[in-house]
Design a protein around this motif. Structure first.
Motif, mmCIF file in Angstrom:
data_model
loop_
_atom_site.group_PDB
_atom_site.id
_atom_site.type_symbol
_atom_site.label_atom_id
_atom_site.label_comp_id
_atom_site.label_asym_id
_atom_site.label_seq_id
_atom_site.Cartn_x
_atom_site.Cartn_y
_atom_site.Cartn_z
ATOM 1 N N THR A 135 -8.394 6.763 -0.861
ATOM 2 C CA THR A 135 -8.485 5.788 0.493
ATOM 3 C C THR A 135 -7.381 6.281 1.140
ATOM 4 O O THR A 135 -6.242 6.681 0.801
ATOM 5 C CB THR A 135 -8.454 4.174 -0.210
ATOM 6 O OG1 THR A 135 -8.469 3.372 0.980
ATOM 7 C CG2 THR A 135 -6.994 4.083 -0.911
ATOM 8 N N ASP A 136 -7.665 6.218 2.663
ATOM 9 C CA ASP A 136 -6.544 6.454 3.421
ATOM 10 C C ASP A 136 -5.430 5.884 3.270
ATOM 11 O O ASP A 136 -4.379 6.161 3.548
ATOM 12 C CB ASP A 136 -7.109 6.299 5.025
ATOM 13 C CG ASP A 136 -8.233 7.614 5.239
ATOM 14 O OD1 ASP A 136 -8.289 8.309 4.379
ATOM 15 O OD2 ASP A 136 -8.860 7.621 6.380
ATOM 16 N N TYR A 137 -5.303 4.328 3.287
ATOM 17 C CA TYR A 137 -4.581 3.524 3.158
ATOM 18 C C TYR A 137 -4.883 2.321 1.901
ATOM 19 O O TYR A 137 -6.014 1.847 1.849
ATOM 20 C CB TYR A 137 -4.071 2.629 4.370
ATOM 21 C CG TYR A 137 -3.572 3.591 5.497
ATOM 22 C CD1 TYR A 137 -2.128 3.730 5.424
ATOM 23 C CD2 TYR A 137 -4.315 4.211 6.549
ATOM 24 C CE1 TYR A 137 -1.476 4.652 6.366
ATOM 25 C CE2 TYR A 137 -3.508 5.067 7.101
ATOM 26 C CZ TYR A 137 -2.103 5.149 7.187
ATOM 27 O OH TYR A 137 -1.607 6.253 8.143
ATOM 28 N N THR A 138 -3.658 1.923 1.145
ATOM 29 C CA THR A 138 -3.864 0.594 0.361
ATOM 30 C C THR A 138 -3.121 -0.323 0.980
ATOM 31 O O THR A 138 -2.238 -0.334 1.622
ATOM 32 C CB THR A 138 -3.259 0.944 -0.732
ATOM 33 O OG1 THR A 138 -1.989 1.457 -0.936
ATOM 34 C CG2 THR A 138 -4.189 2.042 -1.818
ATOM 35 N N PHE A 139 -4.008 -1.650 1.066
ATOM 36 C CA PHE A 139 -2.904 -2.880 1.717
ATOM 37 C C PHE A 139 -1.755 -2.990 0.583
ATOM 38 O O PHE A 139 -1.673 -2.741 -0.346
ATOM 39 C CB PHE A 139 -3.898 -4.145 1.688
ATOM 40 C CG PHE A 139 -4.478 -4.644 0.240
ATOM 41 C CD1 PHE A 139 -3.570 -5.030 -0.709
ATOM 42 C CD2 PHE A 139 -5.698 -4.557 0.115
ATOM 43 C CE1 PHE A 139 -4.264 -5.761 -1.668
ATOM 44 C CE2 PHE A 139 -6.367 -4.751 -0.949
ATOM 45 C CZ PHE A 139 -5.742 -5.569 -2.017
ATOM 46 N N GLY A 140 -0.833 -3.585 1.248
ATOM 47 C CA GLY A 140 0.611 -3.670 0.628
ATOM 48 C C GLY A 140 1.525 -2.748 1.352
ATOM 49 O O GLY A 140 2.774 -2.871 1.404
ATOM 50 N N PHE A 141 0.897 -1.534 1.798
ATOM 51 C CA PHE A 141 1.852 -0.479 2.079
ATOM 52 C C PHE A 141 2.410 -0.668 3.217
ATOM 53 O O PHE A 141 3.845 -0.596 3.649
ATOM 54 C CB PHE A 141 1.292 0.877 2.134
ATOM 55 C CG PHE A 141 1.919 1.882 2.714
ATOM 56 C CD1 PHE A 141 3.031 2.579 2.372
ATOM 57 C CD2 PHE A 141 1.438 2.489 4.158
ATOM 58 C CE1 PHE A 141 3.688 3.506 2.902
ATOM 59 C CE2 PHE A 141 2.100 3.447 4.671
ATOM 60 C CZ PHE A 141 3.093 3.910 4.250
ATOM 61 N N ASP A 142 1.686 -1.220 4.370
ATOM 62 C CA ASP A 142 2.098 -1.515 5.541
ATOM 63 C C ASP A 142 3.164 -2.419 5.631
ATOM 64 O O ASP A 142 4.320 -2.640 6.238
ATOM 65 C CB ASP A 142 0.954 -1.965 6.637
ATOM 66 C CG ASP A 142 1.376 -2.121 8.023
ATOM 67 O OD1 ASP A 142 1.567 -1.039 8.594
ATOM 68 O OD2 ASP A 142 1.364 -3.274 8.609
ATOM 69 N N THR A 143 3.097 -3.534 4.960
ATOM 70 C CA THR A 143 3.995 -4.697 4.910
ATOM 71 C C THR A 143 5.159 -4.286 4.281
ATOM 72 O O THR A 143 6.399 -4.565 4.752
ATOM 73 C CB THR A 143 3.482 -5.914 3.896
ATOM 74 O OG1 THR A 143 2.079 -6.300 4.549
ATOM 75 C CG2 THR A 143 4.205 -7.078 3.980
ATOM 76 N N ALA A 144 5.346 -3.242 3.214
ATOM 77 C CA ALA A 144 6.372 -2.829 2.527
ATOM 78 C C ALA A 144 7.074 -1.954 3.560
ATOM 79 O O ALA A 144 8.478 -2.248 3.419
ATOM 80 C CB ALA A 144 5.990 -2.155 1.128
ATOM 81 N N ALA A 145 6.437 -1.107 4.032
ATOM 82 C CA ALA A 145 7.182 -0.142 4.929
ATOM 83 C C ALA A 145 7.637 -0.920 6.313
ATOM 84 O O ALA A 145 8.905 -0.612 6.588
ATOM 85 C CB ALA A 145 6.202 1.087 5.281
ATOM 86 N N THR A 146 7.192 -1.905 6.628
ATOM 87 C CA THR A 146 7.493 -2.713 7.983
ATOM 88 C C THR A 146 8.931 -3.256 7.471
ATOM 89 O O THR A 146 9.764 -3.183 8.371
ATOM 90 C CB THR A 146 6.682 -3.642 8.206
ATOM 91 O OG1 THR A 146 5.366 -2.744 8.627
ATOM 92 C CG2 THR A 146 7.003 -4.306 9.617
ATOM 93 N N LEU A 147 9.086 -3.801 6.165
ATOM 94 C CA LEU A 147 10.299 -4.577 6.057
ATOM 95 C C LEU A 147 11.218 -3.693 5.697
ATOM 96 O O LEU A 147 12.265 -3.819 6.186
ATOM 97 C CB LEU A 147 9.781 -5.269 4.493
ATOM 98 C CG LEU A 147 11.132 -6.194 4.225
ATOM 99 C CD1 LEU A 147 10.871 -7.717 4.305
ATOM 100 C CD2 LEU A 147 11.528 -5.696 2.772
ATOM 101 N N ALA A 148 10.842 -2.478 5.089
ATOM 102 C CA ALA A 148 12.042 -1.322 4.879
ATOM 103 C C ALA A 148 12.448 -0.826 6.385
ATOM 104 O O ALA A 148 13.840 -0.716 6.290
ATOM 105 C CB ALA A 148 11.488 -0.206 3.894
ATOM 106 N N MET A 149 11.753 -0.539 7.207
ATOM 107 C CA MET A 149 12.209 -0.082 8.348
ATOM 108 C C MET A 149 12.999 -1.280 9.143
ATOM 109 O O MET A 149 14.187 -0.773 9.679
ATOM 110 C CB MET A 149 10.858 -0.038 9.169
ATOM 111 C CG MET A 149 10.833 0.523 10.720
ATOM 112 S SD MET A 149 9.527 0.273 11.659
ATOM 113 C CE MET A 149 9.491 -1.369 11.872
ATOM 114 N N GLU A 150 12.771 -2.555 9.026
ATOM 115 C CA GLU A 150 13.544 -3.502 9.726
ATOM 116 C C GLU A 150 14.937 -3.397 8.873
ATOM 117 O O GLU A 150 15.937 -3.734 9.564
ATOM 118 C CB GLU A 150 13.025 -4.911 9.597
ATOM 119 C CG GLU A 150 11.906 -5.015 10.649
ATOM 120 C CD GLU A 150 10.747 -6.377 10.528
ATOM 121 O OE1 GLU A 150 9.951 -6.273 11.060
ATOM 122 O OE2 GLU A 150 11.163 -7.037 9.497
#
Ligand code: F6P
Length: 341
Positions: A135-150
């Motif tokens: 799969t190109d993306y799994t859900f959970g990744f965008d939220t986790a990486a966004t929080l880490a970026m912040e």
């Protein structure tokens, strides 16, 4: 006539997007005339026959909720000789199909049950690690990486005030996607990934130069990174994966950096914060789409499949192919990060 019953389970580490995905399954199932039961705590619930009815009213407000309303576990029925119990539960709960939401471990079990026992399973990929190949993306990744970026941006603010080097450790197990996206998104100065051993000389030289330029420098380090010269005894979980929580990557890198650069250095580990909280819009939509698509696959009888995002389409791929290998950071992505960092 009694309605056919679909069971849903969530296994492995939780991640934001699971509740929207459960919601998607349940709402679509109800439209198609099925009833749903929620298996409690992953494969453990299939072993213990722990299930609760779950209907549209239980899920309507779940789209923005973190965690998983079903609970989860890292129980592996193949490890504990409990497969017969899983098969029995399938019968006693009178299940037509099981939608298993998980990463490579949970889906690996689903695939084996399908292959060896012809159980009607459909897989839904989830993991903040984004390491499922099909799969190109799994859900959970965008939220986790966004929080880490912040988190990285906050560390840059305080680091600059104190003229420090900062180290941020993020999760990601054997794939560096979270670290990579965090580093690019936050404009970090150095990236340490499990896909390549840390080059200490290179890291310290780049951090010193960055610190001289902007009064602060930041490294994003993945929890599973290989630091040369240091090997520790590693504990394994039921699926044979290293338990990474005690590796202390951030702390170890901090010591090395401070010694080599002579610049005051601090570290932060955001750990499970990356797995909680409301899913981002992307994860809500992706979770919902794959949940609805999983029910469609049940209805079409396409068992042994997993729903996957390919480009903008949600398609079906075989569970066998989906669990065959992990998706790690590719050379093209490494080149991109080398161009920027
Ligand atoms: O697989 C998802 C993940 O969050 C990994 O990134 C991390 O190594 C692991 O789970 C942590 O697991 P646990 O919640 O069991 O400590």
């Amino acid at each position: 006539m009694a309605r056919k019953r679909i069971a849903i389970l969530t296994g492995g580490g939780d991640c934001p997007g699971l509740n929207p995905a459960i919601r998607g399954v349940v709402l679509k199932a109800s439209k198609l005339g099925y009833e749903c039961v929620g298996i409690q705590e992953g494969w453990k619930g299939m072993i213990n026959a722990a299930a609760k009815p779950i209907g549209p009213d239980d899920v309507r407000e779940m789209t923005g909720k973190g965690g998983t309303m079903l609970g989860t576990s890292r129980t592996n029925p193949y490890k504990n000789g409990c497969v017969p119990k899983v098969l029995e539960t399938f019968q006693t709960l009178n299940l037509h199909a099981l939608v298993a939401m998980g990463g490579e471990d949970t889906l690996g079990v689903a695939n084996k049950l399908y292959k060896e026992h012809k159980i009607n399973v459909i897989g839904v990929p989830k993991t903040m690690d984004n390491d499922l190949d099909a799969t190109d993306y799994t859900f959970g990744f965008d939220t986790a990486a966004t929080l880490a970026m912040e988190a990285a941006e906050r560390l840059i603010d305080t680091g600059r005030s104190h003229r420090r080097i900062m180290v941020l450790e993020v999760m990601g197990r054997h794939a560096g996607w979270v670290a990579l996206y965090t580093a690019i998104g936050a404009g970090a100065d150095y990236l340490c990934l499990p896909e390549r051993p840390v080059d200490i000389k290179d890291m310290c030289a780049k951090l010193k130069a960055a610190h001289a330029r902007r009064d602060v420098a930041i490294v994003i380090a993945s929890e599973a990174v290989d630091i040369p010269g240091e090997k520790k005894e590693e504990e394994l979980d039921e699926f044979g994966h290293m338990i990474l929580k005690d590796r202390g990557v951030a702390e170890r890198l901090t010591k090395i950096i401070e010694t080599e650069t002579k610049i005051e250095t601090r570290s932060a580990v955001i750990g499970h914060m990356q797995r909680g909280g409301p899913p981002t819009l992307f994860d809500r939509i992706l979770g919902t789409r794959v949940g609805v698509a999983a029910t469609d696959l049940v209805h079409e009888g396409k068992f042994g499949s997993m729903v996957a995002l390919k480009g903008d389409a949600v398609i079906a791929v075989s569970l066998e192919a989906a669990t065959a290998k992990l998706k790690t950071v590719t050379p093209a992505w490494l080149r991109l990060s080398d161009d920027l960092l």
